[in-house]
Motif scaffolding. Structure first.
Motif: not given
Lengths: 290, 286
Positions: B43-44, B48-52, B54-55, B57-58, B81-82
């Protein structure tokens, strides 16, 4: 054919509100306003939509609920206990030392996917789980319940971009649009409207419903799987909904109905709203810490 | 080191379907082969590193072992924080992999110098922290990380000096003073440069490379470092909170430790080799 609602979700919402009020009273804790605004959303999700097994919280085929507005945890804990994920009596432990029922949602509690509390994390986590489901061909859905205040967070919009790009049709975000955040109205602090238009511009399907109208919520949640895009449901709600002296009043983001008199007044107001007779507190009168 | 690591990840991923690689729109000419071989596990996430994180982690919550690759600051500081809440709090198998540690992107200036990552990562509860010193040590680290199923951080540098017989992530001997017993030892953290070897020679010191900063290989360190009168710690990281700090915490004043670390921002660019040479000499703001 859309599903017809049975009265049980209204009963569930009433009891979620009652327990949330009792919990914050006993613990003298904050955030009752947001718990009351999200109660109907949780009642419809847990009453009619989510495929979950309370006795098997990690059932692999369960629908995932990411509760991103972790500060409204009392409503979620109440919903989970009422569904049978853990004993109702345990709700009385909220706010006590050593409890797993923390003041922001904790993943130590059966049925909770993620610990949240710092805003702007939940939608990204939900994206990861939704992507995993699509990559593996799994049929379960992912629901993320967001506060409107956390739409201020840049990380939320990173996730909004991501979900649309990856066509996460199995992802539904529900924004509890109560219109208030910590220091006032959202539109006076960092303007959010038009939320639906913004989500649509990012490539989502978006719709707005009355967040206290169960039939409308149910239809929206069912419609959310009909397209190849993720769906955002902006649920218009009232902060403090159900308790007249709390409704739309910012102070109930912080205050607890600390005295027995305030709790009784809240429970009486709630009973009137539901056309029911007043019922005394179910968790007992003993407040945490005396 | 980076290429060796990613090739090794490709090989291992063939037999381990848990492995998922997420990149933050970086890795040109490095990650394409993995993406082509395992499109369902690549996955690229975009810039968007914060979301990266979190994703990631998901994905990990759903059973994947996720490697998240980006330039150092972006995969550590931008999404701190993520990392803390989403990855570490839930004890998920997410391995953050950075390139550009220290002054690897020296010419790009301080926004791309990475000298605070070890401090930030080693304070995260449950996080394992690795700084491989050569290509082989990077491969060894990958194997250890996969065996742990826990949060991890790996800072990949450049290989300048290859080290033979790397069989673990502990304290690895690189150079021994030939005649007589050295009173000084140099402990090198991260990529091992020819300058560090030369530095040890000038100091008439034995030279060891250390790659696992957390948890520290305590037994190795206790048995080796206690033998020396003077211990020089060479680290392209800020003085506070890095490997020098970790060794000082372990030592509690028992050992004579001297830092050769970075102090503050370097406001001028330059070639990595020259910048490293300067901080080894203790010059300027370094």
């Amino acid at each position: 054919m859309p599903a017809e609602l049975t009265p049980d979700t209204e009963e569930l919402a009433y009891r979620i509100r009652r327990f949330a009020l009792e919990m914050v009273h006993r613990a003298d804790s904050s955030h009752i306003g947001g718990a009351l605004s999200v109660a109907d959303i949780l009642a419809v999700l847990y009453g009619r939509v989510l495929r979950v097994r309370p006795r098997e919280p990690d059932w692999p085929e369960r629908d995932r609920l990411v509760f991103s507005k972790g500060h409204a945890c009392t409503a979620l804990y109440a919903a989970l206990a009422l569904k049978g994920f853990f004993p109702l009596d345990e709700l009385a432990e909220y706010g006590t030392t050593g409890t797993r029922l923390l003041g922001h949602v904790s993943h130590q509690v059966p049925g909770v996917e993620w610990s949240t509390g710092s805003l702007g994390h939940g939608l990204g986590l939900a994206c990861g789980q939704a992507l995993a489901a699509l990559r593996r061909g799994a049929s379960w859905r992912v629901f993320a319940v967001l506060s409107d205040g956390e739409l201020d967070e840049g990380s939320t919009w990173e996730a909004v971009l991501f979900a649309a790009h990856h066509r996460l049709w199995n992802l539904t975000a529900i924004v509890d649009r109560n219109g208030q955040q910590a220091l006032g109205d959202t539109e006076n602090i960092l303007r959010l409207e038009d939320i639906c238009a913004k989500f649509r511009a990012f490539g989502w399907q978006a719709l707005e419903v009355d967040g206290h109208a169960h039939q409308a919520l149910l239809w929206a949640l069912e419609a959310a799987v009909s397209d190849s895009a993720p769906t955002c449901i902006v649920a218009r709600t009232v902060k403090g909904c159900g308790v007249d002296y709390m409704e739309d009043r910012l102070e109930w983001h912080y205050r607890a109905p600390k005295t027995p008199e305030l709790l009784e007044a809240a429970l009486r107001a709630l009973a009137r709203r539901y056309g029911r007779a007043y019922e005394s507190p179910a968790l007992g009168d003993d407040r945490v810490g005396g | 080191m980076r290429n060796a690591w990613i090739r090794h990840l490709e090989q291992v991923a063939g037999g381990d379907e848990r492995i998922f690689l997420v990149v933050g729109d970086l890795g040109f000419s490095v990650v394409e082969r993995f993406a082509a071989a395992y499109p369902g596990r690549f996955l690229n996430a975009g810039v968007a590193e914060q979301n990266m994180v979190s994703v990631a982690a998901g994905l990990a919550r759903e059973g994947y072992f996720v490697f998240v690759y980006s330039i150092g600051n972006f995969v550590t500081l931008r999404c701190l924080e993520q990392i803390r809440n989403d990855v570490c709090l839930h004890n998920l198998p997410v391995c953050l992999v950075s390139v550009g540690g220290g002054f690897m992107y020296g010419a790009l200036g301080p926004t791309h110098h990475l000298t605070e990552d070890i401090a930030a990562m080693r304070v995260m509860p449950g996080m394992r922290v690795y700084v491989p010193f050569c290509a082989r040590s990077a491969e060894v680290v990958l194997e250890e990380v996969l065996g742990q199923c826990a949060p991890a951080y790996v800072r990949l540098g450049r290989q300048a000096v290859a080290v033979e017989n790397v069989d673990g992530c502990g304290l690895v001997p690189v150079r021994k003073v030939e005649a007589g017993r050295a009173h000084t030892v140099v402990v090198s953290i991260g990529q091992l440069s020819a300058d560090t070897v030369e530095f040890a020679r000038r100091e008439a010191a034995d030279l060891f490379a250390l790659c696992r900063i957390r948890p520290l290989p305590v037994e190795d360190l206790e048995s080796v470092l206690g033998r020396y009168r003077r211990i020089l710690v060479v680290e392209d990281h800020q003085l506070e909170g890095g490997a020098f700090g970790a060794l000082a915490e372990l030592s509690c004043g028992r050992w004579c430790l001297e830092p050769c670390c970075v102090k503050g921002f370097l406001l001028e660019g330059g070639r990595e080799e020259e910048l490293r040479r300067r901080f080894l000499r203790g010059e300027g703001p370094l």
